[in-house]
Design an enzyme around this catalytic site. Structure first.
Site, short mmCIF file in Angstrom:
data_model
loop_
_atom_site.label_atom_id
_atom_site.label_comp_id
_atom_site.label_asym_id
_atom_site.label_seq_id
_atom_site.Cartn_x
_atom_site.Cartn_y
_atom_site.Cartn_z
N GLU A 1 -10.32 6.16 5.25
CA GLU A 1 -11.18 5.67 4.17
C GLU A 1 -10.67 4.32 3.63
O GLU A 1 -11.46 3.45 3.24
CB GLU A 1 -11.21 6.72 3.04
CG GLU A 1 -12.16 6.41 1.92
CD GLU A 1 -13.62 6.35 2.37
OE1 GLU A 1 -14.17 7.41 2.73
OE2 GLU A 1 -14.21 5.26 2.37
N LYS B 1 -13.24 -4.73 10.01
CA LYS B 1 -13.89 -3.75 9.13
C LYS B 1 -15.34 -3.51 9.53
O LYS B 1 -15.80 -2.37 9.52
CB LYS B 1 -13.78 -4.23 7.67
CG LYS B 1 -12.34 -4.17 7.16
CD LYS B 1 -12.19 -4.92 5.85
CE LYS B 1 -10.78 -4.79 5.29
NZ LYS B 1 -10.52 -5.70 4.18
N LYS C 1 -6.73 -1.12 9.29
CA LYS C 1 -8.01 -1.43 9.94
C LYS C 1 -7.82 -2.06 11.31
O LYS C 1 -8.65 -1.90 12.19
CB LYS C 1 -8.86 -2.34 9.05
CG LYS C 1 -8.19 -3.60 8.57
CD LYS C 1 -7.67 -3.44 7.18
CE LYS C 1 -6.64 -4.51 6.86
NZ LYS C 1 -6.54 -4.81 5.46
N GLY D 1 -11.06 -1.28 0.60
CA GLY D 1 -9.99 -0.87 -0.33
C GLY D 1 -10.29 0.47 -0.97
O GLY D 1 -10.35 1.50 -0.31
N GLY E 1 -0.99 -9.24 -3.96
CA GLY E 1 -0.94 -8.18 -2.94
C GLY E 1 -2.27 -7.93 -2.26
O GLY E 1 -2.50 -6.85 -1.72
N ILE F 1 -13.08 1.49 -2.34
CA ILE F 1 -14.50 1.90 -2.35
C ILE F 1 -14.72 3.04 -1.36
O ILE F 1 -14.35 2.91 -0.20
CB ILE F 1 -15.42 0.73 -1.93
CG1 ILE F 1 -15.18 -0.51 -2.78
CG2 ILE F 1 -16.87 1.14 -1.97
CD1 ILE F 1 -15.93 -1.74 -2.29
N VAL G 1 0.83 -1.21 0.00
CA VAL G 1 0.00 0.00 0.00
C VAL G 1 0.87 1.26 0.00
O VAL G 1 0.57 2.24 -0.69
CB VAL G 1 -0.98 0.00 1.21
CG1 VAL G 1 -1.83 1.26 1.21
CG2 VAL G 1 -1.86 -1.23 1.18
N VAL H 1 -11.50 0.24 5.07
CA VAL H 1 -12.63 -0.65 4.74
C VAL H 1 -12.92 -0.57 3.24
O VAL H 1 -13.05 0.52 2.68
CB VAL H 1 -13.91 -0.24 5.50
CG1 VAL H 1 -15.06 -1.18 5.16
CG2 VAL H 1 -13.67 -0.21 7.00
N GLU I 1 -3.39 -10.29 3.82
CA GLU I 1 -2.66 -9.72 4.95
C GLU I 1 -1.31 -10.42 5.09
O GLU I 1 -1.12 -11.52 4.58
CB GLU I 1 -3.46 -9.93 6.24
CG GLU I 1 -4.79 -9.23 6.27
CD GLU I 1 -4.65 -7.73 6.07
OE1 GLU I 1 -4.09 -7.06 6.92
OE2 GLU I 1 -5.09 -7.24 5.01
N1 HSE Z 1 -6.38 -8.40 3.09
C1 HSE Z 1 -7.38 -7.41 2.87
C2 HSE Z 1 -8.43 -7.99 1.92
C3 HSE Z 1 -6.74 -6.18 2.29
O1 HSE Z 1 -8.15 -8.99 1.29
O2 HSE Z 1 -9.53 -7.45 1.84
C4 HSE Z 1 -7.66 -5.00 2.16
O3 HSE Z 1 -8.12 -4.56 3.39
#
Ligand code: HSE
Length: 414
Positions: free
Chosen positions: A126, A202, A102, A131, A184, A133, A14, A129, A187
């Site tokens: 933002e 989230k 998060k 990504g 990517g 959106i 990120v 939660v 986690e």
């Molecule tokens: N590991 C998380 C997912 C990353 O797959 O949604 C984004 O928060």
């Protein structure tokens, strides 16, 4: 006008995406902010000698903390240790912090928002939660005039990607997870994804924001996708459902909430059923607006960076202005209804010798059941969906056949 200097802490997926997007769109960002700005420091303990930003890489956090020119910091390290310490220090020094973390927001959001408020700066998340959106701002602003009855959706990109690959392409769980990691999405420890812990964080953030009191993750029931079998997928398909990992928070009566994360059978008629791959979708129901659906890429480098950079721009535009967003801390979970007391329909698959003879008995027990068929269903298997009743009562009913039956699967129905 003073140049708007920012720093990025963490140069992982990120962080590198945030730097890439910010620099790519720097000219238009300058225009949006109305003054010049740039990334002054990138903090990471690793070396990146070949990076085009090598001259801005630093290893000492105090350089950022003590530089009066730094207005905004993107914390994209993740976790609750360094990130918590750094964030508290930065906010206390009046520097705004934006984050995709998060885990930290879910654990310490109320406290960090309070520190930001007291120091005339902002803590924005933002990207924490959904990504890329937009969901935090719409809930906090555009939908603020509603009594929000429910927020519910697919909140984890990795698990949705894995389920899609397994169900649509017949890929194994391990191969699908490896691909999610390569892309990517996952986690650092993907257990958080597959066990529903990431989605739990989230839904806690969304619930805290909407209902104004901190919902701590440890108060919220979660289960993940590791127990889902192709048998269940087949039965679900035959009955007109997809299986999705769903996080939900909703009002129960005037002053209680239900909140949980679990796989659910989602009717094909519900738009959430057709959300595939890394996409997330969050459905919000308000008393004025009715249903609204937010949809987009829920994980990945640039989608998440999009939300981080948006928050950086907001902070740069509103220097010395606290953008109203907060919730109260909670010292008890008595406003949450225990999940076994929540009403739900349940898909159940049982292994039971001479299954046919149990159909009538089970049906009587639950006040009617929908039995599901599949090709070549073995004579010792039954799959059915219960009426909507308290989960504790479903368990009670199933206990009565426990001596004869093995409960192979139980999946809640949305
Ligand atoms: N590991 C998380 C997912 C990353 O797959 O949604 C984004 O928060």
């Amino acid at each position: 006008m003073a140049k708007g200097n920012v720093a990025v802490i963490g140069y992982g997926v990120v962080g590198s995406g945030t730097v890439e997007l910010f620099e790519k769109n720097l000219e238009s960002i300058n225009g949006k902010i109305g003054r010049e700005c740039d990334i002054k420091y990138i903090l990471d303990l690793r070396d990146f000698p070949d990076s085009p930003y090598a001259d801005r890489m630093i290893k000492d956090f105090d350089t950022i903390l003590n530089d009066p020119d730094i207005e905004v910091v993107a914390e994209v390290v993740g976790g609750k240790t360094f990130a918590y310490d750094y964030t508290k220090k930065l906010l206390s020094a009046g520097k705004s912090v934006v984050t995709s973390n998060k885990e930290l927001v879910a654990a310490k959001g109320a406290e960090l928002l309070k520190i930001a408020r007291e120091n005339n700066c902002n803590y924005l998340f933002e990207a924490s939660v959904g990504g890329g959106i937009p969901i935090i701002r719409p809930l906090n602003k555009c939908l603020a005039g509603n009594d929000i009855l429910q927020v519910c959706g697919i909140l984890n990109g990795t698990t949705n990607f894995i389920l899609t690959k397994m169900i649509r392409e017949g890929m194994s769980f391990d191969d699908a997870l490896a691909l999610a990691q390569k892309n990517g999405y996952a986690e650092a420890d993907p257990t958080a994804d597959v066990e529903g812990i990431d989605a739990q964080r989230k839904i806690c953030i969304l619930g805290s924001l909407v209902y104004g009191r901190h919902i701590y993750p440890e108060w919220v029931h979660h289960s993940g996708i590791t127990g889902i079998t192709t048998d269940d997928v087949e039965y679900a398909e035959n009955a007109g459902y997809s299986i999705k990992l769903i996080g939900s928070v909703n009002k129960i009566g005037d002053d209680k909430l239900g909140c949980m994360v679990c796989p659910r059978l989602v009717p094909k008629s519900n738009l959430l059923a057709s959300v595939d791959d890394v996409y997330n979708a969050i459905s919000v129901t308000g008393d004025g607006v009715g249903d609204v659906l937010f949809y987009g890429r829920g994980a990945g480098k640039l989608p998440t960076a999009s939300a981080v950079v948006g928050d950086m721009i907001d902070c740069l535009k509103h220097r010395h202005t606290v953008l109203a967003m907060s919730w109260e801390d909670s010292d008890s979970n008595d406003f949450l209804v225990p999940y076994k007391q929540i009403e739900t329909a349940m898909y159940v698959r049982v292994k039971i010798a001479d299954a046919e003879q149990y159909k009538a008995k089970l049906s009587d027990m639950f006040g009617g059941l929908i039995f599901i068929e599949r090709a070549n269903r073995s004579s010792d298997e039954l799959a059915f969906i219960t009426p909507v009743i308290k989960e504790a009562d479903i368990d009670e009913g199933l206990k009565k056949i426990a001596a004869a039956a093995e409960i192979a699967s139980k999946i809640r129905v949305l």
